[in-house]
Design a protein around this motif. Structure first.
Motif, PDB file in Angstrom:
ATOM      1  N   GLY A   1       0.792  -1.223   0.000  1.00 10.25           N
ATOM      2  CA  GLY A   1       0.000   0.000   0.000  1.00 10.25           C
ATOM      3  C   GLY A   1       0.826   1.275   0.000  1.00 10.25           C
ATOM      4  O   GLY A   1       0.434   2.274  -0.582  1.00 10.25           O
ATOM      5  N   ASP A   2       1.996   1.238   0.624  1.00 11.60           N
ATOM      6  CA  ASP A   2       2.866   2.415   0.636  1.00 11.60           C
ATOM      7  C   ASP A   2       3.547   2.519  -0.731  1.00 11.60           C
ATOM      8  O   ASP A   2       4.216   1.575  -1.152  1.00 11.60           O
TER       9      ASP A   2
ATOM     10  N   VAL B   1      -4.923  -1.803 -14.951  1.00  8.03           N
ATOM     11  CA  VAL B   1      -6.054  -2.533 -14.365  1.00  8.03           C
ATOM     12  C   VAL B   1      -5.692  -2.734 -12.891  1.00  8.03           C
ATOM     13  O   VAL B   1      -4.783  -3.499 -12.563  1.00  8.03           O
ATOM     14  N   ALA B   2      -6.381  -2.001 -12.003  1.00  9.75           N
ATOM     15  CA  ALA B   2      -5.908  -1.907 -10.620  1.00  9.75           C
ATOM     16  C   ALA B   2      -6.845  -2.568  -9.624  1.00  9.75           C
ATOM     17  O   ALA B   2      -8.062  -2.573  -9.786  1.00  9.75           O
ATOM     18  N   ASP B   3      -6.221  -3.098  -8.571  1.00 16.33           N
ATOM     19  CA  ASP B   3      -6.952  -3.674  -7.444  1.00 16.33           C
ATOM     20  C   ASP B   3      -7.227  -2.615  -6.389  1.00 16.33           C
ATOM     21  O   ASP B   3      -6.649  -1.543  -6.405  1.00 16.33           O
TER      22      ASP B   3
ATOM     23  N   THR C   1      -2.549   2.493  -4.414  1.00 13.19           N
ATOM     24  CA  THR C   1      -3.489   3.165  -5.318  1.00 13.19           C
ATOM     25  C   THR C   1      -3.159   4.658  -5.484  1.00 13.19           C
ATOM     26  O   THR C   1      -3.559   5.270  -6.470  1.00 13.19           O
ATOM     27  N   ASP C   2      -2.401   5.228  -4.517  1.00 19.69           N
ATOM     28  CA  ASP C   2      -2.033   6.651  -4.629  1.00 19.69           C
ATOM     29  C   ASP C   2      -1.249   6.944  -5.912  1.00 19.69           C
ATOM     30  O   ASP C   2      -1.350   8.039  -6.464  1.00 19.69           O
TER      31      ASP C   2
ATOM     32  N   THR D   1      -0.404   1.648   5.838  1.00 11.19           N
ATOM     33  CA  THR D   1      -1.198   2.847   5.535  1.00 11.19           C
ATOM     34  C   THR D   1      -1.226   3.692   6.805  1.00 11.19           C
ATOM     35  O   THR D   1      -0.902   3.193   7.896  1.00 11.19           O
ATOM     36  N   PRO D   2      -1.650   4.930   6.687  1.00  8.07           N
ATOM     37  CA  PRO D   2      -1.648   5.794   7.892  1.00  8.07           C
ATOM     38  C   PRO D   2      -2.587   5.267   8.984  1.00  8.07           C
ATOM     39  O   PRO D   2      -2.459   5.662  10.146  1.00  8.07           O
TER      40      PRO D   2
END
Ligand code: SAM
Length: 411
Positions: free
Chosen positions: A184-185, A204-206, A211-212, A367-368
């Motif tokens: 995620g980072d 094509v994204a999960d 995602t940033d 993630t934060p």
């Protein structure tokens, strides 16, 4: 700072005064740009001598004379690199009088023109077709360092850049890149993965993963969000497979950006097989799997000398059936294990795991909002309920969880 300009020197006469190492570098560069190069110097080094022997450079084997600037034709540009300040000054003064641009190697500050640090982007990278030229306070070392940093950033995709656009009709066959995005980072996305994203036509994204980074893509990159949430599958797997084939068949570069590693409980293998069955070339870019990196972020190494030397990663969709067969001293790492934890914990205890075995739930790792809940096997279902533990989370079962008491969060 000066006025930046790129010169077209093809078939134009350029005079280089001096024949040593610095002059040789300039001569090579000028020849690469198609210039007609005359070198004037009493002696020349190996490089220039070889070029003279090959007939690629004209050599006037003597000292500089003012007439060299105009004969046999007027020079468009002069480089002076004699190593002798007096000669370089004389050449520069003559050029000034005749209105010829002169680059002096001995004194950047007194030079009428100077050459930037230059590098060309490599083929197949986002920097393909670009020339990076850097000048700045006439300090060549600093300019070279900045040039290298820019080039590395562009080629790796770390610097967000506009992609190399293909000319219609010259499209190469499309390709699918199965890219592991990590947990995620964005900093845990590989350099290769980032470069491929910067060159993608379609992503094509999960839902899970970095995602940033999608926000850095060109506005005309087609981003398809096929993210799955527990219990809700917005885009069925068959449709994802079909999308990959459809876009790659149309000659597009497709990045399938997946959370963690594509081949760890990620159905990346199925996607690769499907693409290959339809004649689409596939490349996999491994990612940092959540199975190891999320426990690490919470201060839980999955192996630790004196505690355990093995770990088993399993989906918990089977209610812990596979995990229950793991050796009792192995750490268990369960993915997708939150909702079925009651059944899983019961099965593990039936298989001989001590009810007091420590268990950690690490939600939204890297993630934060990362949160870790530590409990025991016998209380795991209660803790999930009581602490409102939600997916996505990695569940770790084993004595290694105790290390968190000392290490704490490590991110
Ligand atoms: C379908 S699996 C994909 C695993 C992925 N291929 C990998 O290597 O990490 C999805 C599960 O991975 C775990 N997961 C992935 N990313 C996570 C994160 N950032 N924090 C916690 N769990 C995560 C959760 O158990 C989630 O339900």
């Amino acid at each position: 700072m000066g006025y930046p300009l790129t010169l077209q020197l093809r078939d134009r006469r350029v005079l280089v005064v001096g024949g040593g190492r610095v002059a040789a570098t300039r001569v090579c560069r000028l020849l690469a740009d198609g210039a007609h190069v005359t070198v004037v110097a009493p002696e020349v080094g190996e490089v220039v001598a070889a070029l003279v022997a090959e007939g690629r450079v004209t050599w006037l084997a003597r000292g500089y004379q003012s007439t060299d600037l105009m004969q046999p034709q007027r020079a468009w540009l002069v480089h002076t690199a004699t190593g002798d300040h007096t000669v370089d000054s004389e050449v520069a003064d003559d050029c000034e009088g005749l209105g010829i641009w002169c680059v002096r190697a001995d004194d950047g500050a007194r030079s009428a023109a100077w050459s930037p640090a230059v590098a060309n982007g490599s083929a197949g990278t986002p920097a393909e077709g670009l020339q990076i030229a850097v000048t700045g306070d006439r300090d060549p070392r600093r300019a070279r360092a900045v040039r290298d940093a820019i080039l590395a950033g562009l080629e790796s995709g770390v610097l967000p850049v506009r992609r190399v656009r293909r000319v219609p009709g010259t499209t190469k066959p499309g390709r699918v890149y199965l890219v592991g995005g990590g947990p995620g980072d964005p900093g845990l996305l590989t350099v290769r993965g980032r470069a491929l994203l910067a060159a993608a036509d379609v992503v094509v994204a999960d839902r899970l993963g970095p995602t940033d980074v999608l926000a850095d893509l060109d506005p005309d990159v087609l981003v398809l969000d096929v993210g799955k949430r527990p219990g809700a599958h917005p885009v069925p797997q068959e449709e994802i497979n079909a999308l990959l084939v459809e876009h790659a068949s149309a000659g597009r570069t497709v990045v399938r950006l997946k959370g963690g590693d594509p081949f760890v409980l990620g159905r990346g293998g199925e996607e690769a097989l499907h693409c290959q069955a339809h004649g689409i070339p596939v490349e996999v870019v491994p990612g940092v799997t959540s199975a190891v990196s999320v426990p690490a972020a919470a201060g839980i190494p999955v192996t630790h000398r004196g505690i355990t030397t093995s770990f088993v990663v399993s989906s918990a969709h089977d209610g812990g059936a596979v995990a229950a067969q793991a050796p009792l001293d192995a750490t268990l790492v369960l993915l997708m294990g939150v909702s079925g934890i009651g059944e899983t914990a019961a099965r593990l205890m039936d298989a001989g795991r001590d009810p007091a075995t420590p268990v950690a739930f690490i939600e939204r790792g890297w993630t934060p909002t990362q949160r870790t809940t530590v409990t025991t096997l016998e209380k795991a279902a209660w803790a999930v309920e009581h602490e409102q533990v939600k997916s996505p989370a990695v569940v770790v079962v084993g004595d290694v969880v105790r290390l968190r008491e000392t290490l704490g969060d490590l991110r």
